[in-house]
Write an enzyme that holds these catalytic residues in place. Sequence first.
Site, PDB file in Angstrom:
ATOM      1  N   TYR A 188       0.846  -1.197   0.000  1.00 56.91           N
ATOM      2  CA  TYR A 188       0.000   0.000   0.000  1.00 56.91           C
ATOM      3  C   TYR A 188       0.879   1.244   0.000  1.00 56.91           C
ATOM      4  O   TYR A 188       1.869   1.308   0.730  1.00 56.91           O
ATOM      5  CB  TYR A 188      -0.907   0.025   1.244  1.00 56.91           C
ATOM      6  N   GLU A 199      -0.605   4.806  -0.428  1.00 46.99           N
ATOM      7  CA  GLU A 199      -1.433   6.010  -0.637  1.00 46.99           C
ATOM      8  C   GLU A 199      -0.582   7.254  -0.440  1.00 46.99           C
ATOM      9  O   GLU A 199       0.208   7.345   0.497  1.00 46.99           O
ATOM     10  CB  GLU A 199      -2.615   6.009   0.335  1.00 46.99           C
ATOM     11  N   ASP A 230      -6.831  13.390 -25.183  1.00 50.39           N
ATOM     12  CA  ASP A 230      -6.913  11.985 -24.753  1.00 50.39           C
ATOM     13  C   ASP A 230      -6.329  11.165 -25.894  1.00 50.39           C
ATOM     14  O   ASP A 230      -6.997  10.874 -26.887  1.00 50.39           O
ATOM     15  CB  ASP A 230      -8.377  11.616 -24.475  1.00 50.39           C
ATOM     16  N   THR A 260      -4.035   6.094 -21.759  1.00 48.97           N
ATOM     17  CA  THR A 260      -3.840   4.778 -21.169  1.00 48.97           C
ATOM     18  C   THR A 260      -2.463   4.288 -21.644  1.00 48.97           C
ATOM     19  O   THR A 260      -1.875   4.841 -22.578  1.00 48.97           O
ATOM     20  CB  THR A 260      -4.933   3.783 -21.611  1.00 48.97           C
ATOM     21  N   LYS A 270      -2.418   0.328 -24.783  1.00 51.59           N
ATOM     22  CA  LYS A 270      -2.863   0.183 -26.175  1.00 51.59           C
ATOM     23  C   LYS A 270      -1.619   0.210 -27.078  1.00 51.59           C
ATOM     24  O   LYS A 270      -0.764  -0.667 -26.968  1.00 51.59           O
ATOM     25  CB  LYS A 270      -3.896   1.261 -26.508  1.00 51.59           C
ATOM     26  N   ARG A 301      -1.934  -2.322 -18.080  1.00 50.22           N
ATOM     27  CA  ARG A 301      -3.167  -1.550 -17.975  1.00 50.22           C
ATOM     28  C   ARG A 301      -2.928  -0.435 -16.968  1.00 50.22           C
ATOM     29  O   ARG A 301      -2.366  -0.650 -15.890  1.00 50.22           O
ATOM     30  CB  ARG A 301      -4.319  -2.438 -17.506  1.00 50.22           C
TER      31      ARG A 301
HETATM   32  N1  DSN Z   1     -12.376   0.488 -24.669  1.00 56.46           N
HETATM   33  C1  DSN Z   1     -11.372   1.252 -25.357  1.00 56.46           C
HETATM   34  C2  DSN Z   1     -11.292   0.910 -26.808  1.00 56.46           C
HETATM   35  O1  DSN Z   1     -11.468  -0.254 -27.135  1.00 56.46           O
HETATM   36  O2  DSN Z   1     -11.034   1.770 -27.622  1.00 56.46           O
HETATM   37  C3  DSN Z   1     -11.537   2.713 -25.136  1.00 56.46           C
HETATM   38  O3  DSN Z   1     -11.588   2.958 -23.779  1.00 56.46           O
END
Ligand code: DSN
Length: 391
Positions: free
Chosen positions: A45, A47, A191, A217, A220, A226
Amino acid sequence: MDQQIKDLINKEEKRQKELVHLIPSENFVSEEVAMVLGSCLTNKYAEGYPGKRYYQGNEFIDEVESLAIERGKKIFGVEHLNVQPYSGSPANSAIQMALLERGDKICGLKLSAGGHLTHGHPKITFSGKFFESVQYDVEEDGRIDYDKLEQLVLQEKPKMIMAGTTAYPYVLDFKRFGEIADKVGAWLVADVSHIIGLIVGEVHPSPTPYVHLIMSTTHKSLRGPRGAFIGITKKGLEKSKELFGDELEIAKKIDRAVFPGLQGGPHENNIAAMAVCFAEADTQEFKDYAAQIVKNAKILADTLRNNGLKVFGTENHLMVVDVGLERGKEIAIKLEQNGIVVNANTIPHEQGSPFKPSGIRLGTPAMTTRGWKEKEFEELGNRMAKIINSN
Ligand code: DSN
């Protein structure tokens, strides 16, 4: 090991290895990223933030998180970085919570046009319920008309503009977004969750000079664990100075919104894996990978188009294919039966619905990680067209 879970993991591993994966938001992490995710860091932890924790025993965790921050600041070109958001939706919620008041106006791309739920999708989302949402659309060709966006922004004067997409196959003009936001003094958030790997790999223009905040994120096209980050640019610090009399106030607001505003203990195993991923992305090898993603997407789109299909795109890693009114899901199932995994998706100016959309969304980051090049994607395109076109 728990036999039931072990069997399921083995089955999923086989599925991931044997099928062709074209969901544009998915990728395969390196063994090192996977190993760090499964490390003892998950037990701790922490925080708070490095040097200011609410728990004892964080001397090594502080170093881990600081390393992720320093590596990330370098590759994203930002002045301040928060690497604690659990994923993209909490990160966008934190930005909105930090900089908007309830009822303020927010402007984002419509979900059906390739936007995201957290960009003000009305009624059912945090951003659509707590703020007044005005949304922009794409044209028949699937592109944003920046003159129309400017008119909308001048008329509605939103306090925040979200420049970001999940199914937009063209290059985003962040410079133009910046000029439009500046005309009404709006916060501009990029974003870049989908295209961050292309930005770091220098095959898509960076938003850094034109926006106040960058959210992405990390799992991707960046090919990490993640998770998500929020970066504040130089322009963001300048706006903070102008609005709050202190250039660091924006950083304090963002950090406070992430923790304790919305989250508890950060997932330090994910943050360590982010640090590994940021180092992996800071290489010539990653630049070559990003360039290959775009080349592969182009040949896949061209091949499908040469086979008579209507394809939106592509200038990046993804495309949307019109497969006929409300046939997206049926075609996605048919492709999966043939070992090709895609997702059904709305097309620009969709006549069906999000549950019965008329398109499929395809992306190349995952199979490019597997080593596929133009030849494989051309073969795949011909095979997919046959499946799609067979009644
Ligand atoms: N769920 C994601 C996507 O597949 O593009 C976006 O958050």
